[in-house]
Design an enzyme around this catalytic site. Structure first.
Site, PDB file in Angstrom:
ATOM      1  N   LEU A  34      18.958  34.925  60.633  1.00 53.83           N
ATOM      2  CA  LEU A  34      20.414  34.902  60.480  1.00 53.83           C
ATOM      3  C   LEU A  34      20.993  34.436  61.810  1.00 53.83           C
ATOM      4  O   LEU A  34      20.434  34.726  62.873  1.00 53.83           O
ATOM      5  CB  LEU A  34      20.968  36.287  60.142  1.00 53.83           C
ATOM      6  N   ASP A  35      22.119  33.727  61.760  1.00 52.77           N
ATOM      7  CA  ASP A  35      22.786  33.341  63.001  1.00 52.77           C
ATOM      8  C   ASP A  35      23.147  34.589  63.802  1.00 52.77           C
ATOM      9  O   ASP A  35      23.345  35.678  63.243  1.00 52.77           O
ATOM     10  CB  ASP A  35      24.069  32.559  62.700  1.00 52.77           C
ATOM     11  N   ARG A  36      23.270  34.411  65.083  1.00 52.29           N
ATOM     12  CA  ARG A  36      23.572  35.538  65.981  1.00 52.29           C
ATOM     13  C   ARG A  36      24.774  36.348  65.512  1.00 52.29           C
ATOM     14  O   ARG A  36      24.742  37.578  65.473  1.00 52.29           O
ATOM     15  CB  ARG A  36      23.820  34.993  67.390  1.00 52.29           C
TER      16      ARG A  36
END
Length: 331
Positions: A143-145
């Site tokens: 998942l993106d940050r």
């Protein structure tokens, strides 16, 4: 390709989903510990081969290509266990499902060598799959940050490979929710723009109709609630491209709230919802992108039972939603 002494050789067989990607971009995604410059130097030095032959950085990957690469050892240490609190939604001896908070990087990479999900799961779980390598133990997908929500962790290799195959063959159901700036024209629809790299901004992706510039991508969205100038949507990505949901929503004029890369703003303030608000009453409602991995459903690799996990909305997301209902109701 002549092996250099003391440097390990990694062999990778290209999967169908990366077909058409430039060789240097593909290798940079596989080895985030290395910059694109180092990757290109390795290619120029013929330390990379494709199907036994030297290749250029611009070579377009084909399904089943055998890629061999020899890179210098990273100069930083391996990730170490760190006592970081985790919200575990499900766990058994084979896998775990975590509710990842926003502002947490999944695995160590440039500029983020500690405080990652990998550091946390190394402390929490006695055993983790090593399929992804010793720098990404247990990590099946990312998942993106600044995207919060459901993420899968594999504790052993057989489970990891099965889950990876389910992702690759699109058998895992994923549902996200988002707050957007702008309201979609339709209550529900598919967005099928291809997604490729921005020609000048390395971090950014773009929606494109050019076949040579991107990969097929498909997202289904449904509007849950409409507000004046904003919406609350659920999104079910049918493919798994980098920044897919963020790019697709921005492409229809409805970027994710507080997504600086695609909306140009990194926060939502109360003064944006309430006209003529007194300055002393203003406050930030959102300081992270309003995208949340809400639901994940898959077949358990060992028990063959269907497992579904849901991650409740984070407090900041919930507060912003409540403010929109109060100050920007649809007329």
């Amino acid at each position: 390709m002549q092996p250099a002494p003391g440097k390990p050789i990694v062999e990778v067989t290209a999967k169908r989903k990366v077909e058409g990607t430039r060789l240097d971009q593909y290798l940079a995604s596989l080895f985030p510990d290395y910059s694109r410059t180092i990757i290109r130097k390795a290619i120029d030095a013929q330390s990379v081969s494709v199907n036994g032959k030297p290749a250029k950085a611009s070579y377009k990957i084909r399904y089943n290509d055998l890629i061999r690469i020899q890179l210098p050892e990273p100069t930083h240490d391996l990730p170490v266990p760190e006592d970081i609190a985790l919200d575990v939604l499900f766990e058994d001896e084979y896998l775990a499902i975590i509710n990842k908070p926003a502002d947490m990087v999944v695995h160590p990479a440039k500029g983020h060598w500690s405080g990652t999900l990998v550091n946390a799961i190394q402390f929490r779980f006695a055993s983790l799959s090593q399929v992804g390598g010793e720098r990404r133990p247990g990590i099946v997908h990312r998942l993106d940050r600044d995207t919060s929500g459901v993420i899968l962790i594999a504790k052993e290799e057989r489970t990891h490979r099965d889950l990876s195959l389910q992702f690759e063959t699109r058998k895992i159901f994923k549902e996200y929710v988002a707050l957007t700036a702008g309201v979609p024209d339709r209550d529900s629809d598919y967005i099928e723009s291809r997604i490729g790299h921005h020609p000048r901004d390395r971090i950014k992706m773009i929606a494109t109709e050019e076949e040579d510039d991107g990969k097929d991508a498909c997202s289904y969205y449904e509007v849950i609630e409409r507000f004046r100038g904003y919406s609350f949507c659920r999104i079910q990505p049918r493919t798994g491209r980098t920044h897919q949901i963020r790019v697709h929503l921005a492409s229809i004029g409805c970027p994710v709230l507080a997504d600086k890369i695609y909306s140009g703003r990194d926060e939502l303030r109360l003064s944006e919802l309430v006209p003529n608000l007194e300055p002393e009453k203003d406050k930030a409602l959102l300081t992270r992108q309003a995208l949340h991995a809400f639901r994940l459903r898959f077949q358990h690799p060992r028990t063959r039972q269907i497992v579904e996990a849901r991650a409740p909305l984070p407090a900041e997301f919930d507060s912003a939603l409540a403010a929109l209902r109060r100050h920007r109701p649809s007329r």
